[in-house]
Design a protein around this motif. Sequence first.
Motif, PDB file in Angstrom:
ATOM      1  N   LEU A   1      47.894  48.776  43.720  1.00  0.00           N
ATOM      2  CA  LEU A   1      46.810  49.872  44.056  1.00  0.00           C
ATOM      3  C   LEU A   1      45.428  49.240  44.291  1.00  0.00           C
ATOM      4  O   LEU A   1      44.742  48.376  43.865  1.00  0.00           O
ATOM      5  CB  LEU A   1      46.673  50.528  42.253  1.00  0.00           C
ATOM      6  N   THR A   2      44.960  49.524  45.579  1.00  0.00           N
ATOM      7  CA  THR A   2      43.897  49.399  46.040  1.00  0.00           C
ATOM      8  C   THR A   2      43.215  50.335  46.706  1.00  0.00           C
ATOM      9  O   THR A   2      43.514  51.360  46.988  1.00  0.00           O
ATOM     10  CB  THR A   2      44.171  48.111  47.242  1.00  0.00           C
TER      11      THR A   2
ATOM     12  N   SER B   1      41.315  38.652  47.746  1.00  0.00           N
ATOM     13  CA  SER B   1      40.725  38.797  46.542  1.00  0.00           C
ATOM     14  C   SER B   1      39.256  39.309  46.756  1.00  0.00           C
ATOM     15  O   SER B   1      38.248  38.178  47.136  1.00  0.00           O
ATOM     16  CB  SER B   1      40.723  37.548  45.437  1.00  0.00           C
ATOM     17  N   ASN B   2      38.888  40.352  46.779  1.00  0.00           N
ATOM     18  CA  ASN B   2      37.429  40.503  47.016  1.00  0.00           C
ATOM     19  C   ASN B   2      36.796  41.765  46.143  1.00  0.00           C
ATOM     20  O   ASN B   2      35.742  42.183  46.383  1.00  0.00           O
ATOM     21  CB  ASN B   2      37.438  40.977  48.621  1.00  0.00           C
ATOM     22  N   GLU B   3      37.613  42.161  45.032  1.00  0.00           N
ATOM     23  CA  GLU B   3      37.174  43.128  44.375  1.00  0.00           C
ATOM     24  C   GLU B   3      36.914  42.403  42.908  1.00  0.00           C
ATOM     25  O   GLU B   3      37.491  41.780  42.384  1.00  0.00           O
ATOM     26  CB  GLU B   3      38.504  44.106  44.046  1.00  0.00           C
ATOM     27  N   ILE B   4      35.577  42.912  42.397  1.00  0.00           N
ATOM     28  CA  ILE B   4      34.978  42.398  41.116  1.00  0.00           C
ATOM     29  C   ILE B   4      35.486  43.340  40.326  1.00  0.00           C
ATOM     30  O   ILE B   4      35.127  44.721  40.162  1.00  0.00           O
ATOM     31  CB  ILE B   4      33.539  42.390  41.287  1.00  0.00           C
ATOM     32  N   SER B   5      36.294  42.698  39.120  1.00  0.00           N
ATOM     33  CA  SER B   5      36.764  43.899  38.052  1.00  0.00           C
ATOM     34  C   SER B   5      35.287  44.275  37.267  1.00  0.00           C
ATOM     35  O   SER B   5      34.312  43.604  36.922  1.00  0.00           O
ATOM     36  CB  SER B   5      37.631  42.951  37.127  1.00  0.00           C
TER      37      SER B   5
ATOM     38  N   GLU C   1      35.135  37.618  42.137  1.00  0.00           N
ATOM     39  CA  GLU C   1      36.135  38.386  42.755  1.00  0.00           C
ATOM     40  C   GLU C   1      37.657  37.933  42.457  1.00  0.00           C
ATOM     41  O   GLU C   1      38.309  37.129  43.148  1.00  0.00           O
ATOM     42  CB  GLU C   1      35.972  38.285  44.443  1.00  0.00           C
ATOM     43  N   LYS C   2      38.359  38.709  41.553  1.00  0.00           N
ATOM     44  CA  LYS C   2      39.519  38.311  41.009  1.00  0.00           C
ATOM     45  C   LYS C   2      40.709  39.361  41.751  1.00  0.00           C
ATOM     46  O   LYS C   2      41.746  38.887  42.208  1.00  0.00           O
ATOM     47  CB  LYS C   2      39.804  38.150  39.684  1.00  0.00           C
ATOM     48  N   GLN C   3      40.468  40.440  41.712  1.00  0.00           N
ATOM     49  CA  GLN C   3      41.160  41.459  42.001  1.00  0.00           C
ATOM     50  C   GLN C   3      41.472  41.573  43.522  1.00  0.00           C
ATOM     51  O   GLN C   3      40.834  41.600  44.367  1.00  0.00           O
ATOM     52  CB  GLN C   3      40.813  42.968  41.602  1.00  0.00           C
ATOM     53  N   LYS C   4      42.846  41.912  43.944  1.00  0.00           N
ATOM     54  CA  LYS C   4      43.079  41.827  45.297  1.00  0.00           C
ATOM     55  C   LYS C   4      42.908  43.223  45.998  1.00  0.00           C
ATOM     56  O   LYS C   4      43.355  44.180  45.320  1.00  0.00           O
ATOM     57  CB  LYS C   4      44.787  41.509  45.370  1.00  0.00           C
ATOM     58  N   ASN C   5      42.505  43.184  47.228  1.00  0.00           N
ATOM     59  CA  ASN C   5      42.670  44.355  48.116  1.00  0.00           C
ATOM     60  C   ASN C   5      43.334  44.135  49.494  1.00  0.00           C
ATOM     61  O   ASN C   5      43.098  43.252  49.927  1.00  0.00           O
ATOM     62  CB  ASN C   5      41.096  44.876  48.290  1.00  0.00           C
ATOM     63  N   ILE C   6      43.750  45.186  49.894  1.00  0.00           N
ATOM     64  CA  ILE C   6      44.170  45.134  51.259  1.00  0.00           C
ATOM     65  C   ILE C   6      43.074  45.034  52.227  1.00  0.00           C
ATOM     66  O   ILE C   6      42.200  46.062  52.188  1.00  0.00           O
ATOM     67  CB  ILE C   6      45.041  46.409  51.423  1.00  0.00           C
TER      68      ILE C   6
END
Lengths: 566, 406
Positions: free
Chosen positions: B154-155, B206-210, B218-223
């Motif tokens: 889910l991104t 990994s550029n999304e900050i939870s 930046e742990k969460q992954k995004n496309i």
Amino acid sequence: MPTNLELKMKQQLSENIDANINTINSLLEDNDDLVIRTFYLQFQQEIKCIMFYLEGIVNANKIDSTLHDLMSYRSANKATENQESSNKELAESIQKHLSHNSSVMVCSNIRDGITAILNGDCLCIIDQSDQGLCVSSKGGDKRAVEEPMSEQVVRGPRDGFTEDIRTNTALVRRRIKDVRLKMEGLKVGTSTQTTINISYISGVVKKGLVEEVKQRLNKINIDGILESNYIEELIRDAPYSPFSTVMNTERPDKVAAALLEGRVAIFVDNTPFVLVVPVNFWDFLQASDDYYLHYLTGTFIRWVRYVAFIISLTLPSIYVLLTSFHQEMIPTALALTIASGREVIPFPVLFEAIVMEIIFELMREAGLRMPKPIGQAVSIVGSLIIGQAAVQAGVVSPFMVIIVALTGISSFAIPNFSAAYSIRLTRFPLLIASGTLGLLGFIGMFFILAIHAVSIRSFGESYLAPATPFKPSDQKDFVVRFPWWGMNRRPQLASGKGVRQATKKPTPPQEEENSNKGSSSVIEAGKYISHEKADDNSKRGRKQRKTIKLADLVASKNKNDQDNRK
Amino acid sequence: MARYFWRTGFMLACLLILTSCVGKREIDDLAMVMGVGLDLVEAENGEQHVKVTAQIARPADARGQTGAPSGQTGEPIWTISATDKSIFGAIRKLGSASSRRIFWAHSYVIVINEDLAKNGIKDIIDFFIRNPELRMRTWVAVTPDNASELVSSLTGLEVIPGQSIDGLFRYSKITRSAPRTQMIDLHAAYLSDSTELYLARLKLESNEISNKQPEQGEKQKNITLAGTGVFKGDKLIGTLSAKETRSLLLFVEDVKSGVGIVKCQDDESKFSTFELVHETLKVTPDYKNGKPEFTLTVRTTAKLVETDCTIGFDDDDKIAELETDIENELKSDVTNMLDKVQNEFGVDILEAGNVFNNEHPSEWKELRNNWNSHFEKAAIHLNMDVKLKSGALLFKPTTSGKKVDQ
């Protein structure tokens, strides 16, 4: 074998007044509204007169004045010796001298007398005379001229036809003061004896059209005509077709416009709906408003109506075929929305659509049939129960409600009620075809309808003209409503190539033209120039001399022209 | 007439009703695939199999409540995968795990793993073009990551990942970090005799900050759009980075805006950033001594968008110098990309053959049989023309108001 009744009707009036009374009485027996008034002439007391009329359909004032005239009648032949012969001629004499009534006829047989009585005239028979007097006294209660209920306009005349044929013809005659306007009369219906008037403008109407209409009307053999639809169905082309090939309207201005276009109007007594033939399909989508508003506005609202027509014919079918056959044709985001709305619906889309359409028709019909004060209840029940509760309950998807509502509203935007109905009907085969065979079914059924519509004619005119067959000159009043100064010719269904109007596009007055038009325009031209001069004075002083020169030039040219003319 | 009428009516009714709605499938009985991932997996017997991952939307969760309340899981997508020798076989296997009919037409994106792409994607192209239900406007991309992971994560801002990938491509005209490759382009490039095919490259980054644990960074992954995959025939042979892709796009797509960063003239450690707008490229092919040659002319207007230097627009000489700096910067970018394409890959993905064909059709007939090798050796001359026109809202350099005695 003629019946007793027919034999009696055929009888001549006899000189014996009692015999006449007996015959008429026996024919009109058991009628509570029959009034028989016996009286004697004031100056010839020995002459007995009897007046018959039917109460309610006569004008009481006219009866009173007729009675007054008759009783105070003094025979012009009084001096002559031959009393008997004078009595014999009495009826004719009264007809000639009784000038207080607009229409007095002499009748000599029972049939004419009875017909007069049934038509609301009064029959007066005089002792010793074998002639009766039919004095016009038609009257009774009539509805006043009101705004037409079924075809309303924002701008335009507000009068509508009534049940009385004479009022109706008068409304049209008041609009067209042309010596060529004809109102041919005939009676249809063996019992109802309904008066029918065929109206047209001779010279404008195509040759043979009136004859065709008359021929079809004469073929009718029916006991009663209660509404103009009886006539419509008895004379129309393509009798099985759902498309109406005869126009009906409540608006006198619409009839007048049709007559000017070379059509024929059929007035039927006792109904406010007048028939117009021939018609094209597109005429049902055109309202009088189109012609009374600015031409751009008129064109725009006409387009709105065309769109409404397409929506009301095809929208439910397209929705059904897309959601149950061709989901790949729906944009992805919309497909998801539709799918989420349908998530809990237990029925197939086609079933849902048919049920909703029927419910919509139910509400519309119930709202129409209900006594007016309760009509509100239908809309409340309709909007609350169907609109919201059914969706909340998961029986109907919200999209379907939108589709059906949109379709319903669109069908109400079609100005002619009966045309709107025929479109509503043709929607169902389309819906079923697209719900069972998808796009293939839709296209197939649409083609069947289209081929049918192309094949039918209305009194010799192609039904889908001017679209197909394409008529270039009629395009000025089809997709775009041209301004009046641009519509020069009558439609092709009128006779010949008559120029309807030759006004040119309005333009500001032109110097050159004015200067050539004699003395009055000399002043005009001068004015125009001096105007310009004043303008120049204030703006650019330097150019003043030049302008004056121009003015002089025009003036001298005018003078020359005048001299030449002399 | 009457008989004809009723007979026709009866036959029509039979025709419609007796078909029993053949081919009908309600929209709510469909499992709408939003994205497809293709991976290479090794089967137990050592064969190489295809793993098809389908990202399927749950309409009720994806759209929220639109009508009656329906059971919602809180998960807008449902992802399943299946493995088989062929794509179609895997797809059939997917169907046996789905309670609704799997419907491929609405798929936003097809992602191919690079390992699979290196083995050739001819079968993929064939399958997706042969199938009548599929759209030719589906985005196609390659990825170095697992396609199944990319498709099922889910991104983005959208509820449905497929939709967010669609958005990435749709608005990539400004960022220009990947070409906008659709199924139809793929097909056209594969069938063309001059152009080799290239695909956009997607990467999980990994550029999304939870929001819940921002301290973790930046742990969460995004496309993310990440350059271009370059093919020779149907096989992946290499990739272009996002920066190189920007230069590539000059050749193959309309570009709306680009970025140029140059060093300050007075201070080497500081930079000025320019936005490049109205970038146009003109390719003039030439045929000399039996060899194709190309002259490229790039024209662009630059807008100063951010600077650390003192640049004022009142000094024409300085502006001219700056223009040269930007030209050089751009030139090095394009030269790097050309170098990689010509020398490293040796394939024409620039549509140069196409341009050459248009200009010299008879010579093209001689060259086309071995176009890639001719392209490799072709001399390419580069002309740059940058016009620095505006400093956006500022005409003078931004300087501090505090006066300091020097």
